[in-house]
Design a protein around this motif. Sequence first.
Motif, short mmCIF file in Angstrom:
data_model
loop_
_atom_site.label_atom_id
_atom_site.label_comp_id
_atom_site.label_asym_id
_atom_site.label_seq_id
_atom_site.Cartn_x
_atom_site.Cartn_y
_atom_site.Cartn_z
N THR A 1 0.72 -0.91 0.13
CA THR A 1 -0.03 0.01 0.08
C THR A 1 0.74 1.32 -0.15
O THR A 1 1.84 1.17 1.03
CB THR A 1 -0.94 -0.06 1.16
OG1 THR A 1 -0.54 0.13 2.71
CG2 THR A 1 -1.79 -1.09 1.00
N VAL A 2 0.73 2.71 -0.86
CA VAL A 2 1.31 3.60 -0.33
C VAL A 2 -0.17 4.48 -0.69
O VAL A 2 -0.87 4.70 -1.53
CB VAL A 2 1.74 3.81 -2.26
CG1 VAL A 2 2.40 4.85 -2.20
CG2 VAL A 2 2.94 2.15 -2.53
N PHE B 1 -1.01 -2.09 -4.66
CA PHE B 1 -0.36 -2.71 -6.12
C PHE B 1 -0.29 -3.93 -5.53
O PHE B 1 0.17 -4.42 -4.11
CB PHE B 1 1.49 -2.24 -6.05
CG PHE B 1 1.25 -0.76 -6.19
CD1 PHE B 1 1.21 -0.66 -7.64
CD2 PHE B 1 0.84 0.24 -5.75
CE1 PHE B 1 0.20 1.03 -7.98
CE2 PHE B 1 1.19 1.71 -5.81
CZ PHE B 1 1.31 1.73 -6.85
N PRO B 2 0.06 -5.72 -5.97
CA PRO B 2 0.56 -6.19 -5.40
C PRO B 2 2.08 -6.71 -5.63
O PRO B 2 2.62 -5.78 -6.46
CB PRO B 2 -0.12 -7.70 -6.63
CG PRO B 2 0.05 -6.57 -8.15
CD PRO B 2 -0.40 -5.32 -7.68
N PRO C 1 8.72 -4.54 -10.03
CA PRO C 1 9.67 -3.62 -9.01
C PRO C 1 8.37 -2.55 -8.92
O PRO C 1 8.33 -1.75 -10.05
CB PRO C 1 10.76 -3.36 -9.92
CG PRO C 1 11.26 -4.47 -10.81
CD PRO C 1 10.64 -5.89 -10.84
N LEU C 2 8.60 -1.78 -7.57
CA LEU C 2 7.57 -1.04 -7.69
C LEU C 2 8.72 0.41 -7.21
O LEU C 2 8.84 0.02 -5.59
CB LEU C 2 6.50 -1.10 -6.57
CG LEU C 2 5.09 -0.27 -6.44
CD1 LEU C 2 4.54 0.35 -6.77
CD2 LEU C 2 4.78 -0.91 -5.42
N VAL D 1 10.00 -1.05 -4.10
CA VAL D 1 10.26 -2.40 -3.39
C VAL D 1 9.67 -3.67 -4.09
O VAL D 1 9.14 -3.68 -5.19
CB VAL D 1 8.35 -2.20 -2.34
CG1 VAL D 1 8.22 -3.75 -2.31
CG2 VAL D 1 8.07 -0.62 -2.48
N LEU D 2 10.69 -5.16 -4.09
CA LEU D 2 10.87 -6.13 -4.26
C LEU D 2 10.44 -7.06 -3.09
O LEU D 2 10.02 -7.01 -2.40
CB LEU D 2 12.84 -6.22 -4.85
CG LEU D 2 13.19 -5.61 -5.17
CD1 LEU D 2 14.84 -5.50 -5.54
CD2 LEU D 2 12.51 -4.98 -7.30
#
Length: 252
Positions: A5-6, A43-44, A48-49, A120-121
């Motif tokens: 979550t962001v 996001f799932p 990479p996020l 995020v990985l």
Amino acid sequence: MRYVTVTALSHPGLIREHNEDSLVAGPWTLCGTVTENPQTLVFPLGSPLVVAVADGMGGQPGGEVASALAVRHLASYGPTLDSEEAVRDALKLCNHAVYAAAERDPTLLTMGTTVAGAVVLPDSLLVFNVGDSRVLDATSDGLRQVSVDDSPPLPPGRRTTSLVTQSLGGSDRYSAITPHVTTSPLATGCRYLVCTDGLTDPVPEDALDGLLRAHDDGRAAFELWKSAIEAGGPDNITLALIGVGGTSDTLG
């Protein structure tokens, strides 16, 4: 299912006429916009996020242009940011992009921006920054800064400074950067705060820690913003709270 979550918010504060901050969360960017109400994206966990803030340098032309360039480039590079080296290369490309834009338009000469964020990985977090925007890990033992301020040493008794020793752009001629990039393990339930100095300058770290302990997601983001406003809101305030949720205690 594991997910990220962001929760993001960006506001000019009480003194500045314009918001020169920008933000990226995955493919989503927010540039020079006011969002008094926190926005939460989910996001799932997998590809990479990238989540980052960029703080256009005040007192110089085009701060909002520089910060927007930085986050839009990071948004486009986001899916490829799977290693520390990839993040460093992307930040160096952002630096080139800011200088190139200033070279094309003389009115933007010396524009610059700081940047800080995380990728995020599935089993780790790549933390990065150039300048004095920050990434903070909200651990059970308290708030811990995991970015590295590019600022000159502070004199005794002084907690903040507006000076930075490194930025994307910011000079009248090209200057190379050495990005700070580190890798941290990722666990379900961990929380990170990514923010510009419009939050961390007026609000002491122990106050930020208390608010993050007391609130989650949107309420936490709102209370963090409110604390900066109550402290005078001297600068643009942009923040993103990253949370990791799912069904297992550890990821990997």
